[in-house]
Design a protein around this motif. Structure first.
Motif, short mmCIF file in Angstrom:
data_model
loop_
_atom_site.label_atom_id
_atom_site.label_comp_id
_atom_site.label_asym_id
_atom_site.label_seq_id
_atom_site.Cartn_x
_atom_site.Cartn_y
_atom_site.Cartn_z
N VAL A 177 -12.45 -2.98 26.45
CA VAL A 177 -11.12 -3.54 26.69
C VAL A 177 -10.77 -3.53 28.18
N ALA A 178 -11.20 -2.48 28.89
CA ALA A 178 -10.88 -2.37 30.31
C ALA A 178 -12.07 -1.80 31.06
N VAL A 179 -12.34 -2.34 32.24
CA VAL A 179 -13.46 -1.86 33.05
C VAL A 179 -13.05 -1.86 34.52
N ASP A 180 -13.37 -0.76 35.20
CA ASP A 180 -13.08 -0.61 36.63
C ASP A 180 -14.41 -0.58 37.38
N LEU A 181 -14.69 -1.66 38.12
CA LEU A 181 -15.94 -1.79 38.87
C LEU A 181 -15.66 -1.85 40.37
N SER A 182 -14.54 -1.33 40.80
CA SER A 182 -14.18 -1.39 42.22
C SER A 182 -15.18 -0.60 43.06
N GLY A 183 -15.59 -1.19 44.14
CA GLY A 183 -16.51 -0.53 45.05
C GLY A 183 -17.97 -0.56 44.62
N VAL A 184 -18.29 -1.22 43.51
CA VAL A 184 -19.69 -1.38 43.09
C VAL A 184 -20.25 -2.55 43.91
N ALA A 185 -20.84 -2.22 45.05
CA ALA A 185 -21.16 -3.24 46.04
C ALA A 185 -22.18 -4.25 45.55
N GLN A 186 -23.07 -3.85 44.65
CA GLN A 186 -24.15 -4.74 44.22
C GLN A 186 -23.75 -5.65 43.06
N LEU A 187 -22.53 -5.54 42.61
CA LEU A 187 -22.06 -6.38 41.51
C LEU A 187 -22.05 -7.86 41.91
N ASN A 206 -11.18 -4.55 37.10
CA ASN A 206 -10.93 -4.25 38.51
C ASN A 206 -12.21 -4.53 39.30
N LEU A 207 -12.15 -5.54 40.17
CA LEU A 207 -13.31 -5.96 40.97
C LEU A 207 -13.05 -5.77 42.45
N THR A 208 -12.16 -4.88 42.81
CA THR A 208 -11.80 -4.68 44.21
C THR A 208 -13.03 -4.28 45.03
N GLY A 209 -13.24 -4.98 46.13
CA GLY A 209 -14.35 -4.65 47.02
C GLY A 209 -15.70 -5.18 46.59
N CYS A 210 -15.76 -5.93 45.50
CA CYS A 210 -17.04 -6.52 45.04
C CYS A 210 -17.21 -7.86 45.77
N GLY A 234 -9.12 -7.63 45.01
CA GLY A 234 -8.86 -7.38 46.42
C GLY A 234 -10.13 -7.28 47.24
N GLN A 235 -10.08 -7.80 48.46
CA GLN A 235 -11.19 -7.76 49.43
C GLN A 235 -12.42 -8.53 48.96
N CYS A 236 -12.25 -9.44 48.02
CA CYS A 236 -13.35 -10.31 47.57
C CYS A 236 -13.29 -11.59 48.41
N GLU A 237 -14.09 -11.65 49.43
CA GLU A 237 -13.96 -12.71 50.42
C GLU A 237 -14.35 -14.09 49.90
N MET A 253 -1.79 -14.95 28.98
CA MET A 253 -1.21 -13.62 28.84
C MET A 253 -1.36 -12.77 30.10
N LEU A 254 -1.75 -13.38 31.21
CA LEU A 254 -1.97 -12.63 32.45
C LEU A 254 -0.68 -11.97 32.93
N LEU A 255 -0.75 -10.66 33.15
CA LEU A 255 0.42 -9.88 33.58
C LEU A 255 0.32 -9.46 35.04
N GLU A 256 -0.89 -9.11 35.49
CA GLU A 256 -1.06 -8.58 36.84
C GLU A 256 -2.22 -9.28 37.52
N ALA A 257 -2.00 -9.70 38.77
CA ALA A 257 -3.05 -10.32 39.58
C ALA A 257 -2.99 -9.72 40.98
N ASP A 258 -4.10 -9.11 41.39
CA ASP A 258 -4.19 -8.48 42.71
C ASP A 258 -5.22 -9.24 43.53
N LEU A 259 -4.75 -9.94 44.58
CA LEU A 259 -5.62 -10.73 45.45
C LEU A 259 -5.43 -10.32 46.91
N VAL A 260 -5.27 -9.01 47.13
CA VAL A 260 -5.05 -8.49 48.48
C VAL A 260 -6.29 -8.73 49.34
N GLU A 261 -6.06 -9.21 50.55
CA GLU A 261 -7.14 -9.45 51.53
C GLU A 261 -8.17 -10.44 51.00
N CYS A 262 -7.69 -11.48 50.35
CA CYS A 262 -8.55 -12.61 49.96
C CYS A 262 -8.17 -13.78 50.88
#
Length: 569
Positions: A177-187, A206-210, A234-237, A253-262
């Motif tokens: 249901v939920a997965v946090d993959l933030s900072g997994v650089a090789q993703l 969560n794909l922050t920094g991927c 966030g930070q996904c260039e 049904m999207l409730l939250e979208a984080d696109l910081v530093e894109c």
């Protein structure tokens, strides 16, 4: 429960109350137990429940949750009978925790035993490897492919895990249901494709920094996971405006979208939010430098729509709206909007946002340097809904606008006015008068402030928790002494760059400076946090009980001295 004496029976027998067991608890190790219970119920259909061991499986599970924090009590429950043991084991393995690598080794050893008493891997619903991020590798994480009923997975910072192992494990978790993959650089997009195709119930990712993911991966997500509710990129260039457009059009049904530093997010995608019905509650677009007024309900947006109407992307349905007259959507659900450092925005954008999102609770327009007092007058229309407001680095902000804001938005809990250099003590006095719920205030580099601001805060508040006064050079030690004595809930006080606090005896109680600071920054650093605040409070209390020492730090204001003497007496 019946008070009738129970008839002699086996301690492992069970009633048919859980004959209709649901998918969540239907585990193959309990099938024989449930089958025996059903047969017994057929023989005695009207039999009453006469023992705690006969309670339905779901009720037992709920009761056992109350003893999870007591290992001794849970162990006693496991030893009662087989039914209780099954329930206790499911709870015990529901969310295993490991704070060191040896604990993970033990878990894997027990989990892969061929003759284990229970299918432990099937009991695991949540796994969090964030505490082992530096040590987790493919060999260890690859063992988790037997956890086929996993619902939540956290791999934040696990940079050694590769794409191949991630794909193999995620292909075995159809209930995720939920997965946090933030900072997994090789993703990469390959993992997102496997995740999307095998986890149709996915709601949060969560794909922050991927940095390797791109539009192709997002296409797979929105195609197979239409129930997506929360996504962080966030930070996904490589993520661009088409990605946001797809999310808005294909995930209703999207409730939250984080696109910081894109940096590739532009106004073309953001305007979609104001043109079609959506359920967004949180939108973070900080440091998206390309955003202009054309992305928000403004006259400039209308002109942009007439030149470039929204196109159909990837065969998704185009938005339904009328350009003349405008039919902007009222975003009733939007509560959090972060536009930090979107420096091309003007007052028109803020006015449009407030008009179309009237229930905003948290708004950040820090470092939006083109804004003026007009933006603050517009923000004041949010009234009692507004609780968190960031206005840092708006250099043209004046006392008149802050006074109006304080009178209208009386429920603000956090207010950041850092580097608003035109403000004076008058603004802080109005804030202290009209904002009784204030817990945190940022006044960094508001250089016109004096001790009068501190005394006004102390007079009105007893609940302030965090105060930032760095580089307010006119602040003196006596005012801070009185502040620490009156504000008993204070947990953070920053006084970096304040000349009065460069004394060695005062800096000895502050926390150490960050390692990346240079020598000059280290010398001026002065931040009291947690225990340091209590130590400063006690030290200044001792200083101002000794007149000879008090002269070295500065005399108290006469009114403060009288209040202090009255308090001591």
């Amino acid at each position: 429960m019946s008070t009738r004496s129970p008839s002699p029976r086996s301690p492992t027998s069970s009633s048919g109350s859980d004959g209709l067991h649901d998918e969540f608890y239907e585990l193959h190790n309990t099938q024989d137990l449930l089958r025996d219970a059903a047969r017994e119920d057929l023989r005695t259909p009207n039999r009453l429940i006469t023992s705690y061991a006969d309670l339905p499986h779901e009720i037992l599970m709920h009761i056992f949750r109350y003893v999870l924090n007591s290992q001794q009590d849970l162990q006693a429950c496991l030893m009662v009978c087989r039914r209780w043991c099954v329930c206790g084991m499911q709870l015990l393995w529901h969310r295993p925790s490991f704070h060191k690598l040896s604990s993970l080794f033990k878990l894997i050893h027990v989990m892969i035993q061929p003759d284990a008493s229970f299918p432990y891997a099937s009991y695991i619903r949540r796994l969090n490897f964030s505490l082992l991020a530096g040590d987790l590798d493919d060999q260890l994480f690859g063992r988790m492919d037997v956890c086929n009923r996993l619902e939540r997975l956290t791999l934040a910072g696990c940079s050694q895990v590769t794409d191949e192992t991630l794909s193999r494990v995620l292909s075995c978790t159809p209930q995720l249901v939920a997965v946090d993959l933030s900072g997994v650089a090789q993703l990469s997009d390959l993992t997102l494709q496997v995740l999307a195709q095998n986890c149709p119930r996915l709601q949060g990712v969560n794909l922050t920094g991927c940095k390797k993911i791109s539009l192709e991966g997002i296409i797979q997500l929105v195609r197979y996971c239409p129930s997506l509710r929360r996504i962080k990129m966030g930070q996904c260039e490589e993520i661009d405006s088409d990605s946001l457009l797809l999310l808005m059009r294909c995930c209703p049904m999207l409730l939250e979208a984080d696109l910081v530093e894109c940096p590739r997010i532009d106004s073309r995608s953001v305007r979609e939010i104001w043109l079609r019905a959506n359920m967004l509650r949180e939108l973070k677009l900080a440091h998206c430098y390309e955003l202009t007024d054309a992305g928000f309900p403004t006259p400039m947006m209308l002109e942009d729509l007439q030149r470039d109407p929204p196109e159909q992307i990837f065969h998704t349905a185009p938005p339904r709206f009328v350009i003349e007259p405008p039919s902007w959507i009222i975003c009733d659900q939007l509560r959090i909007l972060d536009l930090t450092n979107c420096s091309l925005l003007s007052d028109d954008a803020v006015r449009g946002i407030v008009a179309q999102a009237p229930k905003l609770r948290n708004l950040s327009v820090a470092k939006c340097t083109r804004l003026t007092d007009e933006s603050v007058y517009a923000i004041a229309k949010l009234g009692r809904n507004l609780q968190y407001l960031h206005l840092a680095h708006i250099a043209s902000l004046t006392d008149r606008a802050v006074t109006h804001l304080a009178q209208q938005c009386t429920r603000i809990r956090y207010l950041d006015l850092a580097c608003c250099v035109a403000l004076t003590d008058a603004s802080v006095m109005q804030i202290a008068t009209h904002m009784p719920k204030l817990r945190r205030i940022g006044l960094v580099r508001v250089t016109n402030l004096t001790d009068a601001s501190i005394y006004s805060l102390v007079e009105r508040y007893a609940t302030l928790e965090r105060i930032h006064l760095s580089y307010c050079e006119n602040i003196r030690v006596p005012a801070i002494f009185w502040l620490t004595q009156r504000l008993t809930r204070l947990t953070h006080l920053s006084l970096t760059g304040v000349p009065a606090f460069r004394r060695s005896e005062l800096q000895s109680m502050c926390r150490p400076p960050p390692k990346e600071f240079n020598q000059h920054q280290r010398q001026s650093f002065c931040v009291y946090s947690g225990r340091g605040v209590n130590e400063l409070r006690r030290f200044l209390a001792r200083v101002y009980t000794d007149d000879s020492r008090a002269e070295q730090f500065g005399d108290l204001d006469p009114e403060v001295r009288r209040a202090l003497e009255a308090r001591r007496s």
